[in-house]
Design a protein around this motif. Sequence first.
Motif, mmCIF file in Angstrom:
data_model
loop_
_atom_site.group_PDB
_atom_site.id
_atom_site.type_symbol
_atom_site.label_atom_id
_atom_site.label_comp_id
_atom_site.label_asym_id
_atom_site.label_seq_id
_atom_site.Cartn_x
_atom_site.Cartn_y
_atom_site.Cartn_z
ATOM 1 N N SER A 16 37.349 56.687 37.768
ATOM 2 C CA SER A 16 36.882 55.400 38.062
ATOM 3 C C SER A 16 35.913 54.686 37.157
ATOM 4 O O SER A 16 35.937 53.581 36.921
ATOM 5 C CB SER A 16 36.594 55.205 39.553
ATOM 6 N N LYS A 51 46.298 55.120 42.896
ATOM 7 C CA LYS A 51 47.655 54.316 43.003
ATOM 8 C C LYS A 51 47.791 53.865 41.478
ATOM 9 O O LYS A 51 49.063 53.718 40.959
ATOM 10 C CB LYS A 51 47.211 53.112 43.637
ATOM 11 N N LYS A 52 46.700 53.640 40.422
ATOM 12 C CA LYS A 52 47.123 53.064 39.229
ATOM 13 C C LYS A 52 45.973 53.363 38.492
ATOM 14 O O LYS A 52 44.730 53.452 38.871
ATOM 15 C CB LYS A 52 47.350 51.561 39.587
ATOM 16 N N THR A 54 44.025 51.564 35.391
ATOM 17 C CA THR A 54 43.958 50.327 34.947
ATOM 18 C C THR A 54 42.780 49.920 34.380
ATOM 19 O O THR A 54 42.043 50.905 33.940
ATOM 20 C CB THR A 54 44.325 49.307 36.182
ATOM 21 N N ILE A 94 45.483 39.615 44.594
ATOM 22 C CA ILE A 94 45.155 40.514 45.355
ATOM 23 C C ILE A 94 45.339 40.023 46.780
ATOM 24 O O ILE A 94 45.101 38.819 47.031
ATOM 25 C CB ILE A 94 43.497 40.877 45.048
ATOM 26 N N LEU A 147 35.264 50.017 42.283
ATOM 27 C CA LEU A 147 36.300 50.246 43.015
ATOM 28 C C LEU A 147 36.028 51.121 44.075
ATOM 29 O O LEU A 147 36.619 51.331 45.265
ATOM 30 C CB LEU A 147 37.718 50.357 42.512
ATOM 31 N N THR B 54 39.597 51.985 34.356
ATOM 32 C CA THR B 54 39.264 52.674 35.816
ATOM 33 C C THR B 54 40.530 52.897 36.578
ATOM 34 O O THR B 54 41.752 52.824 35.886
ATOM 35 C CB THR B 54 38.391 51.695 36.699
ATOM 36 N N ILE B 56 42.764 52.417 40.425
ATOM 37 C CA ILE B 56 42.725 51.986 41.771
ATOM 38 C C ILE B 56 42.991 52.946 42.803
ATOM 39 O O ILE B 56 44.109 53.579 42.680
ATOM 40 C CB ILE B 56 43.621 50.893 41.697
ATOM 41 N N PHE B 145 47.135 44.478 44.839
ATOM 42 C CA PHE B 145 46.059 44.773 44.142
ATOM 43 C C PHE B 145 46.248 44.922 42.609
ATOM 44 O O PHE B 145 46.420 46.087 42.238
ATOM 45 C CB PHE B 145 45.150 45.859 44.709
ATOM 46 N N GLU B 146 46.418 43.839 41.866
ATOM 47 C CA GLU B 146 46.359 43.741 40.455
ATOM 48 C C GLU B 146 45.174 43.060 39.851
ATOM 49 O O GLU B 146 44.556 42.388 40.528
ATOM 50 C CB GLU B 146 47.890 43.196 40.014
ATOM 51 N N LEU B 147 45.011 43.197 38.772
ATOM 52 C CA LEU B 147 43.574 42.495 38.180
ATOM 53 C C LEU B 147 44.057 41.619 37.259
ATOM 54 O O LEU B 147 43.299 40.738 36.758
ATOM 55 C CB LEU B 147 42.678 43.705 37.631
#
Lengths: 148, 148
Positions: A16, A51-52, A54, A94, A147, B54, B56, B145-147
């Motif tokens: 993270s 989950k991702k 990013t 979001i 996060l 990072t 999620i 949850f996207e940024l």
Amino acid sequence: MRKLDKMDLQLVKVLSQNSRLTYKELAELLSTTRQRVARRMEKLKRLGVIKKFTVIPNFEKLGYAYVILAVSLRPGTDINTIIERLQAREEVKIIEKGIGAHSLIIHVLVPKELKGAEERVEEIMNELKEAERIDVTFVSDVVKFELI
Amino acid sequence: MRKLDKMDLQLVKVLSQNSRLTYKELAELLSTTRQRVARRMEKLKRLGVIKKFTVIPNFEKLGYAYVILAVSLRPGTDINTIIERLQAREEVKIIEKGIGAHSLIIHVLVPKELKGAEERVEEIMNELKEAERIDVTFVSDVVKFELI
């Protein structure tokens, strides 16, 4: 789900802070081997703990700002239909379903100039006609964004 | 700041979907060379367009939930002192300063069982004695949850 151990949690925490670290770098940080890091990464992805992977961008430098809509619904409103409508919109980034003061908290990405932002917000408000009340906040600064 | 071009924005977008892609993979996706990808990545980091790489996580699987505090302040309250206090707390993950319905919107990471969550929220509420009103929402589901 199988139980997560301490090293799994450490791995999520380290990633993270920098999700581009290589297996080699992660292995060094966690005093383990590359093979073990690879296996744990697979596990964390498979179990959906991660989950991702990013990036956190600087929205302002990209020409955007965030508007937060905190929505209260009338009793008996079908929240899932509203969520489906919102989910389909690309600018809605979001969506959090909640219990308490608000039933839905939504982050909408808008152009940073006021006129464009206003138009975008109006469009989303139109998707929320069933709402009893919508508290609109323009985000002027993201002071902290972590996060985990 | 130098102007960002279309490929910079594409690169941020692609990385926001998967921040672990190698330079080679990114070069293929953007039909360019590894060297160019490397240079653009450096630029995006240097200019602060990308703040962080990072992950999620699935908060629930890690044993956590989010509580959102939407804070209205009395006129004349020193918001920066409050922000400093909140920023120092590890469980306060997102702090957004706003204009509109709320002056501050805060995401707090709490244990997912109700008792622990309540205690954590009370602690944060104590840091917000100057608030005129605090709307508390327990996040029951993060639907999207996207940024960017």
